[in-house]
Write a protein that holds these residues in place. Structure first.
Motif, short mmCIF file in Angstrom:
data_model
loop_
_atom_site.label_atom_id
_atom_site.label_comp_id
_atom_site.label_asym_id
_atom_site.label_seq_id
_atom_site.Cartn_x
_atom_site.Cartn_y
_atom_site.Cartn_z
N VAL A 274 0.84 -1.20 0.00
CA VAL A 274 0.00 0.00 0.00
C VAL A 274 0.87 1.25 0.00
O VAL A 274 0.61 2.22 -0.73
CB VAL A 274 -0.94 -0.01 1.21
N SER A 275 1.94 1.25 0.79
CA SER A 275 2.81 2.43 0.86
C SER A 275 3.55 2.65 -0.45
O SER A 275 3.64 3.77 -0.95
CB SER A 275 3.81 2.27 2.01
N VAL A 387 -5.45 10.59 4.64
CA VAL A 387 -6.57 9.78 4.18
C VAL A 387 -6.78 8.61 5.15
O VAL A 387 -5.82 8.00 5.61
CB VAL A 387 -6.34 9.25 2.75
N PRO A 388 -8.04 8.31 5.48
CA PRO A 388 -8.32 7.22 6.43
C PRO A 388 -8.31 5.86 5.74
O PRO A 388 -8.70 5.73 4.57
CB PRO A 388 -9.73 7.56 6.93
N LEU A 389 -7.85 4.87 6.45
CA LEU A 389 -7.92 3.47 6.01
C LEU A 389 -9.08 2.84 6.76
O LEU A 389 -8.96 2.52 7.95
CB LEU A 389 -6.60 2.75 6.29
N LYS A 390 -10.19 2.66 6.06
CA LYS A 390 -11.42 2.22 6.72
C LYS A 390 -11.87 0.87 6.18
O LYS A 390 -11.58 0.51 5.05
CB LYS A 390 -12.54 3.25 6.51
N ALA A 391 -12.62 0.17 7.03
CA ALA A 391 -13.30 -1.05 6.63
C ALA A 391 -14.56 -1.16 7.49
O ALA A 391 -14.48 -1.03 8.72
CB ALA A 391 -12.41 -2.28 6.81
N LEU A 396 -9.29 1.84 10.61
CA LEU A 396 -8.21 0.94 11.02
C LEU A 396 -6.88 1.67 11.11
O LEU A 396 -5.98 1.25 11.83
CB LEU A 396 -8.08 -0.22 10.03
N GLY A 397 -6.76 2.76 10.36
CA GLY A 397 -5.52 3.51 10.33
C GLY A 397 -5.66 4.68 9.38
O GLY A 397 -6.77 5.01 8.94
N PHE A 398 -4.56 5.32 9.07
CA PHE A 398 -4.60 6.41 8.11
C PHE A 398 -3.21 6.55 7.48
O PHE A 398 -2.21 6.02 7.99
CB PHE A 398 -5.03 7.73 8.76
N MET A 399 -3.18 7.26 6.36
CA MET A 399 -1.93 7.53 5.66
C MET A 399 -1.71 9.03 5.60
O MET A 399 -2.64 9.78 5.30
CB MET A 399 -1.94 6.95 4.25
N ILE A 400 -0.50 9.45 5.89
CA ILE A 400 -0.10 10.85 5.78
C ILE A 400 0.71 10.98 4.51
O ILE A 400 1.78 10.39 4.37
CB ILE A 400 0.72 11.30 7.00
N LEU A 401 0.18 11.74 3.54
CA LEU A 401 0.82 11.93 2.25
C LEU A 401 1.36 13.35 2.15
O LEU A 401 0.65 14.31 2.44
CB LEU A 401 -0.18 11.66 1.12
N GLY A 426 -7.94 0.16 2.48
CA GLY A 426 -8.53 -0.26 3.74
C GLY A 426 -9.15 -1.64 3.66
O GLY A 426 -9.02 -2.46 4.58
N LEU A 427 -9.83 -1.93 2.56
CA LEU A 427 -10.43 -3.25 2.38
C LEU A 427 -9.36 -4.33 2.31
O LEU A 427 -9.50 -5.41 2.90
CB LEU A 427 -11.30 -3.27 1.12
#
Length: 799
Positions: A274-275, A387-391, A396-401, A426-427
């Motif tokens: 993902v990263s 941006v949030p990492l959702k399911a 569940l987490g987030f990414m800082i871009l 996230g999925l």
């Protein structure tokens, strides 16, 4: 024959392979320090004419020369950042790429693709410029935008030395010393260098929106269509086309990212995918944070996050110099985020947060969270998107871009793209999380049901192996066990519940517990299987299992075994290394009901090995089980340095055959025996004076064995146990036995079936302290019923 018509260049198409390159190295003063043969062919000047000259005067840049008409420099390569002049003048610190047109008098117009890589190191070289004739890649369609120099360590060059040696072969006129210098600097950055493939991407993110090349092509097509129809360009239609081009660009990017992530269900690998998917195409820096429960492999996070929620930094991907972020924001660090931060806003609302430019004030506020580390130089002035990492509507987490200050700011369209990207990621992360969680549950369940078999017992050494049938079904019904029995005997059991999954594992747990309980009653093997069969029928009509139960007597050197539809065991004789399958009455599987079981006695000798396994080891679909049994006998007889090595030899010989789908349980026992000189037994009458006699007997025996230092402890414990038998047993006689093996075992057997219990004696009580003393001083102790009565035993470690 020359027709006078200049030859046309044949149409070429993008293919993976090597493309002729112009390689130019620029030093810190902006002067050319290396000019390859490819550069002479592409740009014209010779090496002698170019080296030492300002690079801006020789290369196609956007600036004064473009205004004079010599070069038409444009950013038609998908909007890939600033022109080459920015790199030549040291205005960018990250890789850049672009397209330019050479329109010199007297030569055919040439379109050039260029890539510029900043270099670090002690040398003067500061920029590596690669350029190639765009015609080598095919026509001016979008496929050109998918070509990039893509040399990396995963290509055919295994390492630095080999690359440095081969570089002059690919780039003529470069010396070995120069190639070593360039390779060392470029590899230090970790950026790609030389090899082309249409599957690769330029290591610079496009400025999202409509790329200028796409806009130009859209306008050209609109003008051509209008001219053909005799009409003027419809600006509304043109804007619609441009919007469509932008949307298509976004969808292509999202589709590409979706194909790159989720290649496995491994959580750590998924995080890295993902990263890496967004850097550098969409952003220059990507930091990924996950909630504590996700990292720990626990269940779904409970409740919304708050200011106390710990977030684990699990990945940091960037295009900056190596190590620049490692010390300031190391992977693996956990931290909460205060309410005033954009990160808290993202994780609590579940929506992306866009910060077009991080101000000094915001940079200071964010940096305040990092103790003794100044993060401001890394973030201030940059554009940020969180941006949030959702399911399932849970963050569940987030990414800082983060984007470099030189690049276009994140905008609303980027926010939409980032949200869609995060939703897909996230999925994928949730699938990996769920798989990891279920795998942990399965392994924990299986480990809790499989016993920790003691590798060394009196007269017997054991080794075990368990292999799940499939990676997706680690819970099964195979088991093994060993149980200490009175008289220094050991029960060895291997069983296999038919079927897979939780139901089989649950039944396995019940049957294993039942075997443990009935073994402690010292039931004969055939009677134990009979009782186990009755239990299985009470549990349900679909409960079927096979079981092999053996009782080893190391003093008599004898095995007593009974089989319930199980794979026969193998005995390996120590005398000659010969192995054989033991011929036992097969019996019906546990749960069939109404079938008698028989036991047989098998004489053994010290050093013989007994191998018991489940059918998953020897049975392969489409193959006769006799082949597997023969292989088992052969591999079991193979010499090995240890029991573990012997088990591994069997597993290697049988587990390499294709088609195995079933679980495997393997139990190997080396039957060492206990020699007669290590056993002493005496018959006692149940009279009060026998306690004193017992103390004298064990004292003398310990002196003869050279264990006199254990006398004080052993005499005290023997006195307590014999006194208990004298006071409470309803019989006439008892037996005292000492066994010297891996430890000193003492057993007192009498004819009473009532087992003694450990009591809590009050200060004024005269009785009830005997077993408490035994429990405190012995390494291990216990009681067991026998067919004649009971046995109380304890062990002391040998000095």
């Amino acid at each position: 024959m020359d027709s006078g018509v200049p030859p046309t260049r044949p149409q070429q198409y993008p293919v993976a392979g090597r493309i002729p390159l112009a390689v130019v190295v620029v030093d810190g003063d902006g002067l050319v320090s290396h000019w390859s043969t490819g550069a002479r062919r592409l740009f014209g000047p010779t090496r002698d004419e170019a080296v030492g000259q300002p690079a801006v005067e020789l290369l196609p840049v956007s600036g004064a020369l473009a205004e004079e008409g010599e070069y038409e420099a444009y950013d038609g390569y998908g909007g890939l950042g600033p022109g080459l002049d920015a790199s030549l003048n040291g205005l960018t610190s990250y890789p850049a790429a672009g397209r330019a047109r050479l329109s010199e008098a007297g030569r055919e117009r040439v379109d050039v693709l260029w890539w510029a890589y900043p270099m670090v190191g002690p040398g003067r070289e500061r920029l590596l410029v690669l350029a190639a004739d765009a015609g080598q890649f095919g026509s001016e369609d979008e496929s050109v935008q998918r070509i990039a120099p893509g040399f990396a360590l995963h290509t055919e060059f295994p390492g630095f030395d080999e690359l440095a040696r081969r570089l002059p072969e690919i780039l003529p006129s470069m010396s070995v010393h120069e190639s070593t210098r360039i390779v060392s600097q470029v590899l230090e950055l970790g950026y790609p260098v030389l090899e082309f493939s249409h599957h690769d991407r330029v290591p610079v993110t496009p400025d999202w929106g409509v790329p200028r090349r796409a806009e130009r092509l859209a306008r050209q097509r609109a003008a051509q269509a209008a001219a053909a129809a005799g009409e003027s360009v419809d600006e509304a239609d043109l804007e619609q086309d441009l919007e469509y081009a932008a949307v298509r660009e976004r969808l292509e990017f999202l589709n590409e990212v979706s194909g790159r992530i989720g290649s496995s269900l491994d959580l750590a690998r998924t995080i890295q995918e993902v990263s890496a998917a967004v850097v550098p195409r969409f952003t220059d820096v990507a930091g990924t944070y996950l909630r504590e429960q996700v990292i720990a492999g626990e269940g779904f996070p409970d409740g919304p996050p708050d200011a106390t929620t710990l977030w684990h930094r699990v990945a940091v991907e960037h295009v900056d110099e190596p190590g620049r972020w490692d010390d300031v924001v190391p992977v693996g660090e956990s931290m909460p985020f205060p309410v005033h931060t954009p990160f808290f806003q993202c994780m609590t609302t579940g929506d992306p947060v866009l910060v077009p430019r991080i101000s000094e004030q915001m940079g200071t506020a964010i940096a305040s969270q990092f103790d003794k580390r100044d993060i401001r130089p890394l973030i201030s002035g940059r554009s940020m998107l969180v941006v949030p990492l959702k399911a399932r509507n849970v963050v569940l987490g987030f990414m800082i871009l983060l984007r470099h200050a030189e690049r276009a700011l994140f905008n609303d369209m980027d926010r939409v793209t980032g949200a869609e990207l995060a939703a897909r990621a996230g999925l994928v992360l949730d699938n990996a999380r769920m798989y990891t969680y279920q795998e942990n549950v399965a392994e924990t369940l299986q480990d809790s049901m499989l016993p920790q078999v003691t590798p060394r017992m009196a007269g017997c050494d054991t080794a075990t192996r368990y292999l799940p049938g499939t990676l997706l079904g680690r819970v099964g019904g195979d088991w093994f066990d060993s149980v200490k029995l009175p008289g220094s005997r050991i029960a060895l059991v291997v069983g296999d519940v038919m079927g897979h999954g939780l139901n089989s594992a649950a039944m396995m747990g019940q049957l294993r517990t039942a075997v443990q309980t009935m073994a402690a009653l010292d039931l004969p093997p055939e009677q134990l299987l009979r009782n186990l069969d009755d239990l299985a029928q009470r549990l349900g009509e679909h409960y079927l299992a096979t079981c092999l139960y053996a009782v080893y007597d190391p003093i008599r050197n004898e095995l007593r075994m009974a089989n319930a539809g199980h794979v026969p065991p193998v005995i390996v004789r120590a005398a000659d290394g010969r192995s054989e399958l033991l011929d036992l009455p097969t019996g019906a599987p546990i749960g069939v009901g109404g079938v008698p079981f028989e036991s047989v006695k098998v004489p053994v000798f010290p050093g013989d090995r007994l191998v018991m396994c489940t059918d998953g080891l020897v049975e392969v679909r489409g193959e006769d089980i006799g082949v597997g049994l023969a292989t088992l006998c052969e591999s079991a007889a193979h010499p090995a340095a240890s029991m573990d090595d012997a088990c591994d030899t069997i597993i290697r010989a049988l587990n390499t055959r294709g088609g195995r789908k079933d679980d495997v349980a393997l139990l190997m026992a080396r039957l060492n025996g206990i020699d007669a000189e290590s056993v002493a037994a005496w018959e006692l009458s149940l009279e009060p004076r026998e306690a004193a006699r017992a103390r004298r007997l064990v004292r003398g025996q310990l002196r003869s064995w050279g264990l006199a230092e254990l006398s004080a402890t052993l005499e005290l414990l023997v006195s307590e146990v014999v006194t208990n038998a004298v006071r409470h047993a309803h019989g006439r006689r008892a037996e005292l036995r000492l066994v010297r093996a891996g430890s000193l075992l003492c057993e007192v057997a009498d004819e009473d079936h009532t087992l003694p219990t450990l009591l809590e004696a009050r200060p004024g009580d005269e009785l009830g302290r005997g077993l408490r003393v035994v429990s405190s001083l012995a390494r291990e102790w216990g009681t067991s019923r026998t067919s004649e009565g009971k046995t109380v035993w304890f062990e002391l470690p040998l000095p």
